[in-house]
Design an enzyme around this catalytic site. Structure first.
Site, PDB file in Angstrom:
ATOM      1  N   CYS A   1       0.713  -1.163  -0.055  1.00  0.00           N
ATOM      2  CA  CYS A   1      -0.040  -0.028  -0.047  1.00  0.00           C
ATOM      3  C   CYS A   1       0.953   1.145  -0.021  1.00  0.00           C
ATOM      4  O   CYS A   1       2.042   1.071  -0.495  1.00  0.00           O
ATOM      5  CB  CYS A   1      -0.988   0.161   1.283  1.00  0.00           C
TER       6      CYS A   1
ATOM      7  N   ASN B   1       2.300   1.372   4.499  1.00  0.00           N
ATOM      8  CA  ASN B   1       2.622   0.254   4.950  1.00  0.00           C
ATOM      9  C   ASN B   1       2.067   0.397   6.501  1.00  0.00           C
ATOM     10  O   ASN B   1       3.072  -0.204   7.515  1.00  0.00           O
ATOM     11  CB  ASN B   1       3.909  -0.154   4.850  1.00  0.00           C
TER      12      ASN B   1
ATOM     13  N   CYS C   1      -1.464   0.775   7.469  1.00  0.00           N
ATOM     14  CA  CYS C   1      -2.892   0.452   7.680  1.00  0.00           C
ATOM     15  C   CYS C   1      -3.357  -0.737   6.723  1.00  0.00           C
ATOM     16  O   CYS C   1      -3.515  -1.571   7.261  1.00  0.00           O
ATOM     17  CB  CYS C   1      -3.791   1.541   7.067  1.00  0.00           C
ATOM     18  N   ARG C   2      -3.540  -0.621   5.420  1.00  0.00           N
ATOM     19  CA  ARG C   2      -3.820  -1.879   4.575  1.00  0.00           C
ATOM     20  C   ARG C   2      -3.201  -2.915   4.441  1.00  0.00           C
ATOM     21  O   ARG C   2      -3.273  -4.125   4.637  1.00  0.00           O
ATOM     22  CB  ARG C   2      -4.129  -1.097   3.247  1.00  0.00           C
ATOM     23  N   SER C   3      -1.791  -2.654   3.948  1.00  0.00           N
ATOM     24  CA  SER C   3      -1.081  -3.836   3.645  1.00  0.00           C
ATOM     25  C   SER C   3      -0.504  -4.529   4.905  1.00  0.00           C
ATOM     26  O   SER C   3      -0.498  -5.910   4.680  1.00  0.00           O
ATOM     27  CB  SER C   3       0.284  -3.422   2.711  1.00  0.00           C
TER      28      SER C   3
HETATM   29  P1  4NP Z   1      -1.758   2.668   4.134  1.00  0.00           P
HETATM   30  O1  4NP Z   1      -2.483   4.148   4.558  1.00  0.00           O
HETATM   31  O2  4NP Z   1      -1.255   3.014   2.572  1.00  0.00           O
HETATM   32  O3  4NP Z   1      -3.104   1.760   3.906  1.00  0.00           O
HETATM   33  O4  4NP Z   1      -0.835   2.591   4.995  1.00  0.00           O
HETATM   34  C1  4NP Z   1      -1.605   5.328   4.714  1.00  0.00           C
HETATM   35  C2  4NP Z   1      -0.783   5.639   5.905  1.00  0.00           C
HETATM   36  C3  4NP Z   1      -0.027   6.840   5.809  1.00  0.00           C
HETATM   37  C4  4NP Z   1      -0.514   7.654   4.980  1.00  0.00           C
HETATM   38  C5  4NP Z   1      -1.325   7.289   3.879  1.00  0.00           C
HETATM   39  C6  4NP Z   1      -1.985   6.321   3.871  1.00  0.00           C
HETATM   40  N1  4NP Z   1       0.558   8.953   4.921  1.00  0.00           N
HETATM   41  O5  4NP Z   1       0.238   9.914   4.048  1.00  0.00           O
HETATM   42  O6  4NP Z   1       1.280   9.133   5.636  1.00  0.00           O
END
Ligand code: 4NP
Length: 163
Positions: A8, A11, A13-15
């Protein structure tokens, strides 16, 4: 050994949720992962902001409701070596796919696909939406989508490999 990388943006939340949920399903099915098994899984982000961090507290809390522990995971950024090392490189959304294709060697591009390509019974849901800037409902929805995607991925792998 089959190697699968969930990817994602951050790294956190989703992955890592996909990694934790999929590992939980493997163990429930009596399949050992890691260096001693026939399947190795990991997760990574296309961005470096959270490298070394634990998964987002909201993702950890959501997963724990279903008996899945994410706390021990640690964020890392995807590397060029990952494209050589992994067999399936599964992006959570189309932006992840674009970001990976921009840095992936041409002969490895075929390994990259959307995680939700493997889902069944999820008409119209082709991506796992980024929940980071939103509320708790977003994390619930992400968990549900990942749970369905993981079921489909496991079914696909069991049909094509001996795990
Ligand atoms: P992820 O979510 O891609 O599912 O881990 C996010 C976590 C942090 C950020 C964006 C999306 N960020 O912009 O910091």
């Amino acid at each position: 050994m089959i190697k699968i990388l969930f990817v994602c943006l951050g790294n956190i939340c989703r992955s890592p949720t996909a990694e934790g949920v999929f590992r939980h399903k493997l163990h429930q099915a009596g399949i050992q992962d890691g260096y001693l098994g026939n399947i190795f899984i990991d997760s990574a982000g296309t961005g470096a902001w959270h490298v070394g961090a634990s998964p987002d507290r909201r993702s950890c809390e959501m997963a724990l409701k279903y008996g899945v522990g994410l706390e021990s995971l640690s964020a890392r950024k995807i590397t060029r070596q990952d494209f050589a090392d992994y067999d399936y490189i599964l992006g959570m959304d189309r932006e992840n796919i674009r970001n990976m294709k921009a840095i992936c060697p041409p002969d490895q591009q075929c390994k990259i696909s959307l995680f939700m390509n493997y889902a069944e019974n999820c008409p119209g849901i082709t991506e796992v939406p980024d929940p980071y800037g939103g509320g708790r409902e977003g994390f619930e929805r992400v968990y549900d989508i990942i749970d369905r995607g993981s079921d489909g991925l496991l079914k696909y792998l069991l049909a094509h490999y001996t795990l």
